[in-house]
Scaffold this active site. Structure first.
Site, PDB file in Angstrom:
ATOM      1  N   ASP A   1       0.914  -1.186  -0.007  1.00 23.45           N
ATOM      2  CA  ASP A   1      -0.004  -0.111   0.182  1.00 23.45           C
ATOM      3  C   ASP A   1       0.848   1.079  -0.016  1.00 23.45           C
ATOM      4  OD1 ASP A   1      -2.284   1.625   0.015  1.00 23.45           O
ATOM      5  OD2 ASP A   1      -2.238   1.781   2.259  1.00 23.45           O
ATOM      6  N   SER A   2       0.169   2.310  -0.002  1.00 17.57           N
ATOM      7  CA  SER A   2       1.004   3.769  -0.102  1.00 17.57           C
ATOM      8  C   SER A   2       1.698   3.742   1.586  1.00 17.57           C
ATOM      9  CB  SER A   2       0.213   4.848  -0.359  1.00 17.57           C
ATOM     10  OG  SER A   2      -0.687   5.010   0.359  1.00 17.57           O
TER      11      SER A   2
ATOM     12  N   CYS B   1      -4.606  -2.152  -1.522  1.00 14.11           N
ATOM     13  CA  CYS B   1      -4.695  -0.570  -2.026  1.00 14.11           C
ATOM     14  C   CYS B   1      -5.729  -0.418  -2.951  1.00 14.11           C
ATOM     15  CB  CYS B   1      -3.270  -0.122  -2.177  1.00 14.11           C
ATOM     16  SG  CYS B   1      -3.256   1.582  -3.205  1.00 14.11           S
TER      17      CYS B   1
ATOM     18  N   GLU C   1      -2.365   9.182   8.033  1.00 13.72           N
ATOM     19  CA  GLU C   1      -0.864   8.809   8.175  1.00 13.72           C
ATOM     20  C   GLU C   1      -0.476   9.943   9.163  1.00 13.72           C
ATOM     21  OE1 GLU C   1       1.223   6.995   6.670  1.00 13.72           O
ATOM     22  OE2 GLU C   1      -0.298   5.807   5.202  1.00 13.72           O
TER      23      GLU C   1
ATOM     24  N   CYS D   1     -10.980   2.742   0.457  1.00  9.98           N
ATOM     25  CA  CYS D   1      -9.380   3.051   0.557  1.00  9.98           C
ATOM     26  C   CYS D   1      -9.294   2.411   1.745  1.00  9.98           C
ATOM     27  CB  CYS D   1      -9.268   4.842   0.529  1.00  9.98           C
ATOM     28  SG  CYS D   1      -7.751   5.048   1.259  1.00  9.98           S
TER      29      CYS D   1
ATOM     30  N   HIS E   1      -6.939   3.073   4.018  1.00 15.49           N
ATOM     31  CA  HIS E   1      -6.765   3.882   4.970  1.00 15.49           C
ATOM     32  C   HIS E   1      -8.141   4.421   5.909  1.00 15.49           C
ATOM     33  CE1 HIS E   1      -2.858   4.584   3.193  1.00 15.49           C
ATOM     34  NE2 HIS E   1      -2.666   5.343   4.057  1.00 15.49           N
TER      35      HIS E   1
END
Ligand code: DGL
Length: 265
Positions: free
Chosen positions: A14-15, A77, A155, A187, A189
């Site tokens: 994932d990012s 992701c 994040e 998503c 996140h």
């Protein structure tokens, strides 16, 4: 598969910390696999990037996994599943599990007429959720809405800052105007923000695709004879392309990450 191959590792990417929402659920159901996790923090957030940029990033991460000789890669992701999976799926020998395409059939079977999707700008622009779900069930009206800033909130561990909560509430209000029966957190996140979201909307309204995704992966690994037969706990290694300390702090809410390795991708 030879016995040597089934003992190879599984890569998750994932990012950033978002992929941990998938990884932690996978691990809680199956902890005998040796796993690698890659968070591409150097290029986070992915949601604002072009398809061309995302293909370069994904290819680099996949090449990293190739160098580690994995047997499968889990694309934890939505953004890269939507934008890069169609290009990369034939470039690598290992099995690849993209979150959107793997969950679409199950989401299409839900007893809903109107399905809202919260996702990144790049996922929304791809139309992947609408396309993949309507492939299996054209009668569901699927509508996606992007949530600018949400990935950064996660994040930076900022979900309890009042102006961030205000931003989340505004986006929820906008979504509710479309009368969804359920809202998919498209998503990885976003499940980090479930506590904040459920201050405004009942938790049952939200679907975290990670739940069906990990069941799908485990079932498919089993059917493909790819499950590691060992009975002891599998190893885990965490890698990031930047900011290992930030990753460690942000991950706390979701998973106990002890050591983070920095790799220059
Ligand atoms: N967590 C990712 C997703 O599911 C990427 C979010 C981002 O970096 O913008 O889309």
């Amino acid at each position: 598969m030879t016995s040597l191959e089934i003992t190879k590792k599984i890569g998750f990417c994932d990012s950033g910390v978002g992929g941990l929402t998938v990884y932690s659920k996978f691990r809680s159901k199956l902890d005998t696999e040796d796993c690698l996790f890659f968070g591409d923090l150097k290029h986070s957030p992915y949601g604002d990037k072009t398809k061309e940029q995302l293909i370069v990033y994904s290819r680099n991460v996949f090449n990293f996994f190739k160098s580690k000789d994995v047997k499968a890669v889990i694309m934890a992701c939505n953004t890269t599943s939507a934008q890069t999976y169609p290009t990369l799926k034939n470039e690598f020998d290992f099995k690849i599990y993209p979150i959107i395409q793997s969950c679409a059939k199950i989401l299409a079977g839900l007893d809903v007429k109107r399905l809202g999707i919260f996702a990144t700008k790049a996922t929304v622009n791809s139309g992947a959720y609408e396309r993949e779900i309507n492939k299996y069930n054209p009668d569901i009206t699927v509508f996606s809405q992007s949530c600018p800033g949400w990935v950064e909130i996660v994040e930076n561990n900022g979900q309890n800052i009042p102006e961030n909560k205000e931003l989340i509430k505004k986006d929820l209000d906008r979504m509710l105007k479309n009368n969804p029966d359920k809202i998919v957190l498209g998503c990885t996140h976003y499940p980090f923000l479930l506590d904040v979201m459920s201050e405004y909307v009942p938790r049952e309204m939200f679907i975290d695709p990670a739940d069906v995704f990990v069941d799908y992966i485990i079932d498919d690994l089993r059917k493909s004879d790819l499950l590691n037969p060992k009975t002891t706990k599998g190893s885990e290694e965490f890698y990031v392309s930047a900011n290992p300390d930030k990753f460690k702090t942000a991950s706390k809410m979701f998973y106990q990450v002890d050591k983070v390795n920095l790799i220059d991708e």
